[in-house]
Design a protein around this motif. Structure first.
Motif, PDB file in Angstrom:
ATOM      1  N   TRP A  17       9.033   4.557  -8.057  1.00 57.98           N
ATOM      2  CA  TRP A  17       9.038   4.884  -6.424  1.00 57.98           C
ATOM      3  C   TRP A  17       9.921   3.868  -5.750  1.00 57.98           C
ATOM      4  O   TRP A  17      10.640   4.018  -5.070  1.00 57.98           O
ATOM      5  N   THR A  18       9.350   2.415  -5.958  1.00 50.34           N
ATOM      6  CA  THR A  18       9.988   1.563  -5.092  1.00 50.34           C
ATOM      7  C   THR A  18      11.321   1.162  -5.591  1.00 50.34           C
ATOM      8  O   THR A  18      12.243   1.053  -4.834  1.00 50.34           O
ATOM      9  N   GLU A  19      11.520   1.388  -6.762  1.00 52.11           N
ATOM     10  CA  GLU A  19      13.031   1.175  -7.431  1.00 52.11           C
ATOM     11  C   GLU A  19      14.125   2.121  -6.775  1.00 52.11           C
ATOM     12  O   GLU A  19      14.951   1.782  -6.432  1.00 52.11           O
ATOM     13  N   LYS A  20      13.803   3.266  -6.840  1.00 49.40           N
ATOM     14  CA  LYS A  20      14.302   4.361  -6.130  1.00 49.40           C
ATOM     15  C   LYS A  20      14.710   4.306  -4.807  1.00 49.40           C
ATOM     16  O   LYS A  20      15.981   4.313  -4.251  1.00 49.40           O
ATOM     17  N   ASN A  21      13.706   3.733  -4.016  1.00 45.82           N
ATOM     18  CA  ASN A  21      14.051   3.527  -2.611  1.00 45.82           C
ATOM     19  C   ASN A  21      14.616   2.248  -2.432  1.00 45.82           C
ATOM     20  O   ASN A  21      15.690   2.527  -1.542  1.00 45.82           O
ATOM     21  N   ILE A  22      14.795   1.338  -3.207  1.00 44.96           N
ATOM     22  CA  ILE A  22      15.450   0.191  -2.871  1.00 44.96           C
ATOM     23  C   ILE A  22      17.054   0.682  -3.232  1.00 44.96           C
ATOM     24  O   ILE A  22      17.944  -0.010  -2.362  1.00 44.96           O
TER      25      ILE A  22
ATOM     26  N   LEU B 247       0.778  -1.127   0.206  1.00 44.55           N
ATOM     27  CA  LEU B 247       0.058   0.032  -0.022  1.00 44.55           C
ATOM     28  C   LEU B 247       0.845   1.326  -0.049  1.00 44.55           C
ATOM     29  O   LEU B 247       0.564   2.335  -0.758  1.00 44.55           O
ATOM     30  N   PRO B 248       1.777   1.304   0.766  1.00 42.24           N
ATOM     31  CA  PRO B 248       2.603   2.739   0.847  1.00 42.24           C
ATOM     32  C   PRO B 248       3.078   3.091  -0.595  1.00 42.24           C
ATOM     33  O   PRO B 248       2.893   4.250  -1.010  1.00 42.24           O
ATOM     34  N   ALA B 249       3.586   2.106  -1.257  1.00 45.85           N
ATOM     35  CA  ALA B 249       4.049   2.601  -2.683  1.00 45.85           C
ATOM     36  C   ALA B 249       2.659   2.776  -3.476  1.00 45.85           C
ATOM     37  O   ALA B 249       2.999   3.934  -4.377  1.00 45.85           O
ATOM     38  N   GLU B 250       1.724   2.515  -3.347  1.00 40.64           N
ATOM     39  CA  GLU B 250       0.594   2.795  -4.242  1.00 40.64           C
ATOM     40  C   GLU B 250       0.130   4.241  -3.822  1.00 40.64           C
ATOM     41  O   GLU B 250      -0.345   4.954  -4.597  1.00 40.64           O
ATOM     42  N   ASN B 251       0.192   4.314  -2.360  1.00 42.79           N
ATOM     43  CA  ASN B 251      -0.241   5.480  -1.971  1.00 42.79           C
ATOM     44  C   ASN B 251       0.446   6.820  -2.402  1.00 42.79           C
ATOM     45  O   ASN B 251       0.139   7.881  -2.797  1.00 42.79           O
TER      46      ASN B 251
END
Ligand SMILES: [Zn+2]
Length: 819
Positions: free
Chosen positions: A100-105, A84-88
């Motif tokens: 967003w997820t790739e950057k955070n990783i 959910l946080p990525a979707e939000n």
């Protein structure tokens, strides 16, 4: 010329050394004992905070320690990347969750590397990648074939404005988090995993988890919630064909039942609403004020008389049926018999709606308490119960059960609180469920060879409706059976599914022909698992369930996934838990820059034992840095002599009494530190190295004997600290010419020769029971021995707050504490 302690230089050099040599990449090796150490899979939120650092440092310290013990150690890392946080975040920033997820990783991976964690990065897993979720879909199909994945109607939080299903945490005060619209309860068809088929095994398996915190085992046991009771049939008045089923764990109280409570979704409630507008309005009100299950106990209890009556199966009296907001349709049968004299909730409700309260059980066989004020909930002796008078609660349980069974009005049952695991999420950023719906053929599983069903990455969610249900390219497909146009399932799986089997996939992350291969059998179960207590129930239960499913598919060969569990304490600042919402988060980045990763690691291990809360302290960090700098400076100062001596030092015979005494202290401290390492008590290991440094720093390196002791002491200190502060110890081990790689050195063992002189071991008993052992000097008098014994943590724990009557000391043998 001495060099100054420069953490950034030595840390980068050490990290490069490990990376160039692939120091932490491991293969299966049957000649060595394996050790699988795992910290819980992080969610890639983008920024590490000190809570993370503590968690992952604990895992790293344990891993490095096990490496130095000579074991074949696996310590992997990856990302719990759906959710959910990525979707939000994507909705708010209008970008794809994938980006967003790739950057955070990338950010978090860099931070992990700076902290020097001994991860086998060749095994990195990202759960949102098709290579990973392919096998989750494959397992789903296996479970579907076995009937362990199935579909049924279940209630969700529905946001009527956004036209979307909300997670519980997206409902704030009964309203949608974005729209602010009152949330409705809506029944929709959803997918479930049949975890209840494994309820007995999940419960029994808890007995084998002897190396888990007792608190966690208890929480699991309560969540599974096995209870023995009776299913009872109540006929409806004026309608012999219809009856209500209720389940009770207290059939002994049956004679005190004065009304029946039903859920507002119960068919009888719906029937009543058709006849009465007031009832219809009440049901609507319940629909809008759905609260989380945990809040049901504390919410205001509301109800309305349905107009129907149930017939008591023994007395044949008519009991009014009340529709309530606290009886749950999801649990049991959606109906309960209410015994207000012997149940607090029933009592509260009866008092509010002026329903009769009839006591039938008391401790002395008759009513000795004011039942109008309070329910009597303990077992006791029956009265005013006709033929069951004078029976104890336990006797009445069986007698009433037998009576009802004979009259075909009852059945003994075992109920579990545990419900099947609802895995459907009406969201985008998750694993697609591999199911196709065809008008002709019905529900058709996606054929194995068509897996994975890939999640489209180019969707930018808007927060209105389910993105996949709006994406024609995704949901339009052909039926694998008849070839006609069909549609895909647009629900995705709960992210708890990904995190319930990742530990097994780390063993063979490159396997593209099957979910798991024999390497998973070599590495599992995980020997040491580390994570937060907030995962004590759901994550651990789901992983235990999944482990059993994988075992039953013959992909694994053990019964439980995690042999030993450590739940680390919280990191507090000024007594408050560090969290984003409290705005008191300390980030490791600036500290690493200022002091180095070793200081951050040392502080987080030294400030408290791993399972207790750690109070953040800037001066504590500063102190950790000063200790490391002192160690560095001392090592640099004595370097020339140490290099000369370090090969022979250990075999040297000392005859100076003072040096013998210092050496004895070194080795007794080491013995204690080794015990502490074994029980993950790293804070006292750090203190031990501080004590040792203080012992040898006073010595004179120009004196050959003293220089030998300095050399021996440094070699012990460096190895003890190596798992905790791996960079500085790596550098000094090389600088002092002890060897090339400290990780490959042997773990220091206390020399019995050094410690035996003048020492005796005494057994410690409490009330005659063996509780421990201590080592004292010949010279110690009884008072010193007593003090030492009472300081032992183990003894303190056994004593608790009991007062000590006397302490008996049998010289040379034992100490018995009488309480
Ligand atoms: Zn078809």
């Amino acid at each position: 010329m001495n060099t100054a302690y420069q953490p950034e230089v030595i840390e980068q050099a050490a990290q490069k050394y490990w990376q160039d040599r692939h120091s932490f990449e491991v293969r299966e090796d049957l000649s060595k004992e394996k050790f699988y150490c795992l910290s819980m899979l992080p969610y890639p939120s983008g920024e590490l905070h000190m809570g993370h650092v503590r968690n992952y440092t604990i895992g790293d310290v344990i891993s490095r320690y096990q490496i130095m013990l000579g074991k074949n150690v696996l310590q992997p890392m990856g990302w719990d990347a759906f959710g959910l946080p990525a979707e939000n975040a994507a909705i708010q920033r209008e970008l794809s969750p994938h980006e967003w997820t790739e950057k955070n990783i990338a950010k978090m991976r860099k931070q992990f590397k700076q902290l020097g964690y001994a991860y086998d990065w060749s095994r990195e897993i990202t759960t949102c990648k098709p290579e990973y979720y392919h096998w989750e879909q494959w397992l789903f199909l296996k479970l579907y074939q076995k009937g362990l994945a199935y579909k049924k109607n279940a209630v969700v939080n529905w946001d009527p404005v956004d036209g979307t299903v909300l997670a519980n945490e997206q409902v704030i005060d009964g309203k949608g988090w974005r729209s602010g619209a009152p949330v409705e309860r809506r029944e929709i068809s959803q997918w479930f995993f049949k975890i209840t088929d494994y309820a007995d095994e999940l419960l029994e398996g808890l007995q084998s988890l002897t190396q888990w915190p007792e608190q966690v085992v208890t929480m699991q046991r309560n969540w599974i919630g096995r209870s023995e009771g009776l299913q009872i049939l109540f006929n409806l008045a004026n309608d012999d064909a219809e009856f209500l089923e209720i389940f009770t764990t207290r059939p002994d109280t049956l004679m005190g039942a004065t009304y029946v409570g039903i859920a507002f979704e119960h068919p009888i409630a719906k029937k009543a609403a058709n006849k009465d507008k007031k009832i219809a309005k009440f049901l609507e009100q319940c629909q809008h004020t759905r609260v989380a299950e945990a809040d049901i106990a504390t919410q205001e209890k509301l109800g309305i008389f349905s107009g129907f009556y149930a017939i008591h199966p023994i007395t044949k009296k008519e009991l009014p049926i009340w529709i309530t907001n606290f009886v749950l349709m999801e649990y049991g049968t959606g109906a309960v018999m209410a015994v207000p004299a012997h149940d607090e909730r029933d009592h509260e409700f009866a008092t509010k709606y002026q329903l009769p309260i009839v006591p039938v059980i008391a401790s002395a066989g008759k009513s000795t308490w004011d039942y109008t004020k309070k329910a009597y909930t303990d077992p006791g002796i029956l009265f005013d119960s006709g033929e069951f008078n004078q029976l104890t609660s336990a006797e009445a349980f069986n007698t009433i059960a037998d009576y009802l069974i004979q009259n075909k009005r009852g059945e003994r049952q075992i109920h579990f609180r545990l419900r099947d695991w609802g895995i459907s999420r009406q969201r985008y950023w998750g694993t697609p469920i591999p199911i196709i719906y065809c008008k002709e053929c019905g529900t058709v599983p996606v054929p194995e060879e068509d897996l994975p069903v890939k999640l489209p990455l180019d969707i930018i969610p808007t927060g209105h409706g389910s993105p996949l249900a709006k994406d024609r390219n995704f949901y339009r497909t052909k039926c694998p059976q008849c070839g006609k146009a069909a549609t895909r399932e647009t629900d995705t799986m709960d992210t708890f599914v990904e995190s319930s089997w990742y530990y097994a996939r780390y063993c063979c992350p490159d396997q593209d022909q099957t979910m798991l291969d024999d390497r998973a059998k070599y590495w599992t179960p995980v020997d040491q698992y580390i994570g937060g207590i907030e995962h004590a129930v759901l994550h651990l239960l789901y992983a235990r369930f999944m482990h059993k499913l994988l075992r039953d598919e013959e992909l694994l060969n053990s019964n439980e996934p995690f042999t030993r569990l450590l739940t680390q304490g919280m990191v507090l600042k000024d007594g408050v838990k560090m969290s984003k919402s409290k705005g008191n988060v300390v980030q490791p980045q600036p500290l690493i820059k200022k002091y180095g990763a070793d200081t951050v690691r040392l502080f987080s291990m030294f400030a408290a034992p791993p399972d207790q809360s750690l109070e953040w302290s800037d001066s504590g960090v500063e102190g950790a840095y000063r200790f490391l700098r002192r160690l560095w400076n001392f090592a640099e100062e004595v370097k020339p002599v140490v290099i000369q001596l370090n090969q022979q030092a250990l075999s040297h015979q000392f005859d100076d009494a003072e040096l013998l005494s210092i050496r004895k202290q070194l080795h007794t401290t080491l013995r204690q530190a080794n015990q502490d390492f074994g029980r993950n008590q790293f804070n006292t290991v750090v203190s031990a190295t501080m004590i040792m440094l203080n012992l040898i720093i006073k010595l004179n390196a120009k004196n050959p004997d003293q220089a030998r002791l300095i050399t021996e002491g440094l070699s012990i200190i460096l190895r003890l600290l190596a798992p905790i502060t791996p960079h500085i110890t790596h550098a000094l081990w090389q600088e002092l010419d002890f060897g090339e790689d400290i990780l490959k050195s042997s773990w220091p063992k206390p020399s019995s020769k050094a410690t035996q002189t003048n020492l005796i071991d005494l057994i410690v008993q409490i009330n005659g029971k063996l509780r421990g052992q201590i080592t004292v000097s010949h010279e110690s008098d009884n008072k010193q021995i007593e003090e030492m014994v009472l300081q032992q943590e183990n003894i303190q724990r056994h004593l608790g707050d009991k007062s000590i009557k006397k302490i008996v000391i049998v010289p040379g043998k034992l100490i018995n504490i009488v309480v």
